[in-house]
Write a protein that holds these residues in place. Structure first.
Motif, PDB file in Angstrom:
ATOM      1  N   THR A   1       9.836   6.600  17.899  1.00 59.38           N
ATOM      2  CA  THR A   1       8.661   5.756  17.708  1.00 59.38           C
ATOM      3  C   THR A   1       8.215   5.736  16.254  1.00 59.38           C
ATOM      4  OG1 THR A   1       7.956   6.338  19.951  1.00 59.38           O
ATOM      5  CG2 THR A   1       6.315   5.314  18.515  1.00 59.38           C
ATOM      6  N   GLU A   2       8.282   6.869  15.589  1.00 63.56           N
ATOM      7  CA  GLU A   2       7.861   6.941  14.191  1.00 63.56           C
ATOM      8  C   GLU A   2       8.670   5.989  13.321  1.00 63.56           C
ATOM      9  OE1 GLU A   2       7.495  10.203  10.536  1.00 63.56           O
ATOM     10  OE2 GLU A   2       8.246  10.821  12.498  1.00 63.56           O
TER      11      GLU A   2
ATOM     12  N   SER B   1       0.826  -1.198   0.000  1.00 60.09           N
ATOM     13  CA  SER B   1       0.000   0.000   0.000  1.00 60.09           C
ATOM     14  C   SER B   1       0.866   1.255   0.000  1.00 60.09           C
ATOM     15  CB  SER B   1      -0.897   0.018   1.238  1.00 60.09           C
ATOM     16  OG  SER B   1      -0.104   0.189   2.408  1.00 60.09           O
ATOM     17  N   LYS B   2       0.229   2.396  -0.252  1.00 56.80           N
ATOM     18  CA  LYS B   2       0.943   3.670  -0.231  1.00 56.80           C
ATOM     19  C   LYS B   2       1.549   3.921   1.142  1.00 56.80           C
ATOM     20  CE  LYS B   2       0.383   8.605  -1.248  1.00 56.80           C
ATOM     21  NZ  LYS B   2      -0.549   9.647  -1.726  1.00 56.80           N
ATOM     22  N   GLU B   3       0.805   3.593   2.193  1.00 52.29           N
ATOM     23  CA  GLU B   3       1.311   3.772   3.555  1.00 52.29           C
ATOM     24  C   GLU B   3       2.572   2.941   3.778  1.00 52.29           C
ATOM     25  OE1 GLU B   3      -0.319   3.456   8.179  1.00 52.29           O
ATOM     26  OE2 GLU B   3      -1.204   2.201   6.612  1.00 52.29           O
ATOM     27  N   MET B   4       2.565   1.698   3.308  1.00 50.30           N
ATOM     28  CA  MET B   4       3.711   0.821   3.509  1.00 50.30           C
ATOM     29  C   MET B   4       4.908   1.274   2.684  1.00 50.30           C
ATOM     30  SD  MET B   4       1.730  -2.843   3.615  1.00 50.30           S
ATOM     31  CE  MET B   4       3.140  -3.785   4.173  1.00 50.30           C
ATOM     32  N   MET B   5       4.671   1.694   1.452  1.00 45.05           N
ATOM     33  CA  MET B   5       5.768   2.170   0.618  1.00 45.05           C
ATOM     34  C   MET B   5       6.386   3.446   1.184  1.00 45.05           C
ATOM     35  SD  MET B   5       6.927   0.499  -1.914  1.00 45.05           S
ATOM     36  CE  MET B   5       6.541  -0.995  -2.836  1.00 45.05           C
ATOM     37  N   ASN B   6       5.556   4.352   1.662  1.00 42.69           N
ATOM     38  CA  ASN B   6       6.085   5.578   2.280  1.00 42.69           C
ATOM     39  C   ASN B   6       6.891   5.255   3.524  1.00 42.69           C
ATOM     40  OD1 ASN B   6       5.102   7.456   0.436  1.00 42.69           O
ATOM     41  ND2 ASN B   6       3.133   7.638   1.456  1.00 42.69           N
ATOM     42  N   ALA B   7       6.403   4.287   4.306  1.00 42.00           N
ATOM     43  CA  ALA B   7       7.123   3.885   5.513  1.00 42.00           C
ATOM     44  C   ALA B   7       8.487   3.300   5.150  1.00 42.00           C
ATOM     45  CB  ALA B   7       6.298   2.870   6.296  1.00 42.00           C
ATOM     46  N   ARG B   8       8.509   2.472   4.122  1.00 44.15           N
ATOM     47  CA  ARG B   8       9.761   1.863   3.680  1.00 44.15           C
ATOM     48  C   ARG B   8      10.741   2.921   3.185  1.00 44.15           C
ATOM     49  NH1 ARG B   8      10.258  -3.286  -0.492  1.00 44.15           N
ATOM     50  NH2 ARG B   8      12.375  -2.893  -1.204  1.00 44.15           N
ATOM     51  N   ARG B   9      10.262   3.835   2.381  1.00 46.19           N
ATOM     52  CA  ARG B   9      11.123   4.909   1.862  1.00 46.19           C
ATOM     53  C   ARG B   9      11.673   5.751   3.005  1.00 46.19           C
ATOM     54  NH1 ARG B   9       8.145   9.237  -1.744  1.00 46.19           N
ATOM     55  NH2 ARG B   9       7.122   9.510   0.279  1.00 46.19           N
ATOM     56  N   ASN B  10      10.816   6.137   3.938  1.00 47.55           N
ATOM     57  CA  ASN B  10      11.248   7.003   5.038  1.00 47.55           C
ATOM     58  C   ASN B  10      12.232   6.292   5.957  1.00 47.55           C
ATOM     59  OD1 ASN B  10       9.539   8.953   4.017  1.00 47.55           O
ATOM     60  ND2 ASN B  10       7.867   8.478   5.420  1.00 47.55           N
ATOM     61  N   PHE B  11      11.981   5.015   6.237  1.00 48.32           N
ATOM     62  CA  PHE B  11      12.872   4.272   7.128  1.00 48.32           C
ATOM     63  C   PHE B  11      14.245   4.079   6.494  1.00 48.32           C
ATOM     64  CE2 PHE B  11      14.816   0.426   8.766  1.00 48.32           C
ATOM     65  CZ  PHE B  11      14.723   0.616  10.138  1.00 48.32           C
ATOM     66  N   LEU B  12      14.272   3.639   5.241  1.00 51.25           N
ATOM     67  CA  LEU B  12      15.545   3.378   4.581  1.00 51.25           C
ATOM     68  C   LEU B  12      16.365   4.654   4.394  1.00 51.25           C
ATOM     69  CD1 LEU B  12      14.370   0.736   1.967  1.00 51.25           C
ATOM     70  CD2 LEU B  12      15.752   0.332   4.018  1.00 51.25           C
ATOM     71  N   ALA B  13      15.682   5.797   4.277  1.00 49.16           N
ATOM     72  CA  ALA B  13      16.388   7.073   4.138  1.00 49.16           C
ATOM     73  C   ALA B  13      17.159   7.447   5.399  1.00 49.16           C
ATOM     74  CB  ALA B  13      15.397   8.179   3.789  1.00 49.16           C
ATOM     75  N   LYS B  14      16.843   6.810   6.536  1.00 56.44           N
ATOM     76  CA  LYS B  14      17.514   7.119   7.801  1.00 56.44           C
ATOM     77  C   LYS B  14      18.819   6.354   7.986  1.00 56.44           C
ATOM     78  CE  LYS B  14      14.177   9.830   9.343  1.00 56.44           C
ATOM     79  NZ  LYS B  14      13.340   9.460  10.494  1.00 56.44           N
ATOM     80  N   ALA B  15      19.185   5.509   7.019  1.00 62.33           N
ATOM     81  CA  ALA B  15      20.487   4.810   7.002  1.00 62.33           C
ATOM     82  C   ALA B  15      20.577   3.642   7.983  1.00 62.33           C
ATOM     83  CB  ALA B  15      21.645   5.780   7.267  1.00 62.33           C
ATOM     84  N   TYR B  16      19.474   3.211   8.559  1.00 57.96           N
ATOM     85  CA  TYR B  16      19.521   2.062   9.465  1.00 57.96           C
ATOM     86  C   TYR B  16      19.988   0.788   8.761  1.00 57.96           C
ATOM     87  CZ  TYR B  16      16.614   4.968  12.578  1.00 57.96           C
ATOM     88  OH  TYR B  16      16.113   5.966  13.371  1.00 57.96           O
ATOM     89  N   TYR B  17      19.697   0.679   7.460  1.00 63.80           N
ATOM     90  CA  TYR B  17      20.046  -0.525   6.717  1.00 63.80           C
ATOM     91  C   TYR B  17      21.245  -0.312   5.788  1.00 63.80           C
ATOM     92  CZ  TYR B  17      16.099  -3.565   7.982  1.00 63.80           C
ATOM     93  OH  TYR B  17      15.217  -4.378   8.648  1.00 63.80           O
ATOM     94  N   GLU B  18      21.984   0.749   5.990  1.00 60.63           N
ATOM     95  CA  GLU B  18      23.134   1.014   5.115  1.00 60.63           C
ATOM     96  C   GLU B  18      24.189  -0.081   5.211  1.00 60.63           C
ATOM     97  OE1 GLU B  18      25.147   4.711   5.233  1.00 60.63           O
ATOM     98  OE2 GLU B  18      23.599   5.771   4.100  1.00 60.63           O
ATOM     99  N   LYS B  19      24.462  -0.559   6.426  1.00 54.86           N
ATOM    100  CA  LYS B  19      25.464  -1.615   6.578  1.00 54.86           C
ATOM    101  C   LYS B  19      25.030  -2.871   5.844  1.00 54.86           C
ATOM    102  CE  LYS B  19      27.457  -0.162  11.016  1.00 54.86           C
ATOM    103  NZ  LYS B  19      27.686  -0.552  12.436  1.00 54.86           N
TER     104      LYS B  19
ATOM    105  N   LEU C   1       9.400   0.801  10.438  1.00 51.22           N
ATOM    106  CA  LEU C   1      10.055  -0.497  10.319  1.00 51.22           C
ATOM    107  C   LEU C   1       9.023  -1.622  10.350  1.00 51.22           C
ATOM    108  CD1 LEU C   1      12.485  -2.399  10.257  1.00 51.22           C
ATOM    109  CD2 LEU C   1      12.699  -2.079  12.740  1.00 51.22           C
ATOM    110  N   LEU C   2       8.085  -1.541  11.260  1.00 53.65           N
ATOM    111  CA  LEU C   2       7.033  -2.557  11.343  1.00 53.65           C
ATOM    112  C   LEU C   2       6.247  -2.646  10.036  1.00 53.65           C
ATOM    113  CD1 LEU C   2       5.309  -4.597  12.928  1.00 53.65           C
ATOM    114  CD2 LEU C   2       3.943  -2.648  13.748  1.00 53.65           C
ATOM    115  N   LEU C   3       5.917  -1.500   9.475  1.00 52.84           N
ATOM    116  CA  LEU C   3       5.108  -1.462   8.260  1.00 52.84           C
ATOM    117  C   LEU C   3       5.803  -2.090   7.060  1.00 52.84           C
ATOM    118  CD1 LEU C   3       3.366   2.027   8.426  1.00 52.84           C
ATOM    119  CD2 LEU C   3       2.219  -0.154   8.031  1.00 52.84           C
ATOM    120  N   MET C   4       7.120  -2.144   7.072  1.00 51.13           N
ATOM    121  CA  MET C   4       7.845  -2.710   5.931  1.00 51.13           C
ATOM    122  C   MET C   4       8.215  -4.173   6.135  1.00 51.13           C
ATOM    123  SD  MET C   4      11.479  -0.654   6.255  1.00 51.13           S
ATOM    124  CE  MET C   4      12.643  -1.849   5.596  1.00 51.13           C
ATOM    125  N   THR C   5       7.669  -4.800   7.175  1.00 50.01           N
ATOM    126  CA  THR C   5       7.933  -6.218   7.433  1.00 50.01           C
ATOM    127  C   THR C   5       6.639  -7.027   7.345  1.00 50.01           C
ATOM    128  OG1 THR C   5       7.500  -6.166   9.821  1.00 50.01           O
ATOM    129  CG2 THR C   5       9.703  -5.496   9.088  1.00 50.01           C
TER     130      THR C   5
END
Length: 271
Positions: A226-227, A50-68, A232-236
């Motif tokens: 929290t956001e 969904s749009k909500e899930m895609m936005n969540a994924r984009r926003n989370f990955l932009a924070k560099a948590y998964y860069e490693k 993260l939850l939304l993309m799993t």
């Protein structure tokens, strides 16, 4: 786009004329204004996340948590890479992983394709990195000619063994990234009253005729608010499995250190 795309209707080679792709049987597909190509037949408007899930994924990955994680996979991609090779990212979503590899290591490479069933995700990817080739397509019917793809990447995504075998070159590679048993364990401890882990199955039993190298990679990262935890939850897949109480428990968390843990299967054809 290189001459490896095939028509999803008749399987003939697609040729580009300005902003249109057409096969010898006159099946025609137009490039979207964002630059991606939709080769998905009879697609539902709600296909994919969904749009909500895609936005969540984009926003989370932009924070560099998964860069490693991305950097680790990029080193595997680099192992036998050359600029003329064709790489496809199956289930690319908004294009995070393929775009990072392209921009860091192969900005001049012309044959990078990301594909997803979600038109929304592919549109996001095309806007983010218009230099790559983005396709709305189904992993069960890959829009590539036989033996035209050198590397197939699947980052936590579904795939078809038969289709990968069909499109992969004789000396090609398949890189499959999946969650390890302890991936996001700290998150799971919060959202589930009890955790019942299923055994993780490697790709080796599904790819006859291939040799496999199995790798493991793990690290911890602190999710800062929290956001980001809710993103993260939304993309799993856990988002679809938990009860409302699990979401409420997560909303009480201000920060959380989580374990990122993956298994990587690197597959090549046997000699």
């Amino acid at each position: 786009m290189s001459e490896s795309l095939k028509c999803p209707v008749c399987n003939q080679l697609l040729q580009r004329t300005e902003k249109t792709y057409c096969c010898v049987n006159k099946h025609t597909f137009d490039l979207a204004k964002e630059g991606y190509l939709n080769l998905l037949l009879n697609a539902k408007k709600t296909a994919g996340d969904s749009k909500e899930m895609m936005n969540a994924r984009r926003n989370f990955l932009a924070k560099a948590y998964y860069e490693k994680l991305s950097d680790y996979v990029n080193q595997i991609l680099l192992d036998t890479f050359s600029a003329e090779q064709t790489i496809i990212d199956i289930g690319c979503g908004e294009g995070y992983y393929l775009s990072r590899f392209h921009r860091q290591f192969a900005p001049a490479a012309p044959h990078f394709y990301g594909l997803d069933i979600s038109k929304l995700g592919v549109r996001m990817a095309a806007k983010k990195n218009p230099e790559l080739q983005w396709l709305v397509a189904n992993f069960a019917n890959l829009p590539f000619t036989d033996h035209s793809v050198h590397t197939v990447l699947s980052m936590f995504a579904e795939y078809s063994v038969a289709e990968i075998d069909r499109v992969l070159t004789k000396d090609g590679r398949v890189i499959i990234v999946r969650a390890a048993a302890n991936h996001l364990m700290e998150l799971k401890n919060i959202i589930y009253p009890e955790i019942h882990e299923k055994a993780k199955t490697s790709s080796i039993k599904y790819f006859p005729g291939f040799t496999i190298t199995q790798k493991h990679f793990s690290y911890q990262t602190q999710i800062e608010n929290t956001e980001d935890l809710l993103s993260l939850l939304l993309m799993t897949p856990h988002y679809w499995k938990i009860k409302p109480a699990g979401v409420e428990n997560l909303k009480q968390q201000k920060q959380l250190t989580v374990t990122i843990s993956i298994e990587v299967d690197v597959l090549t054809r046997k000699d």
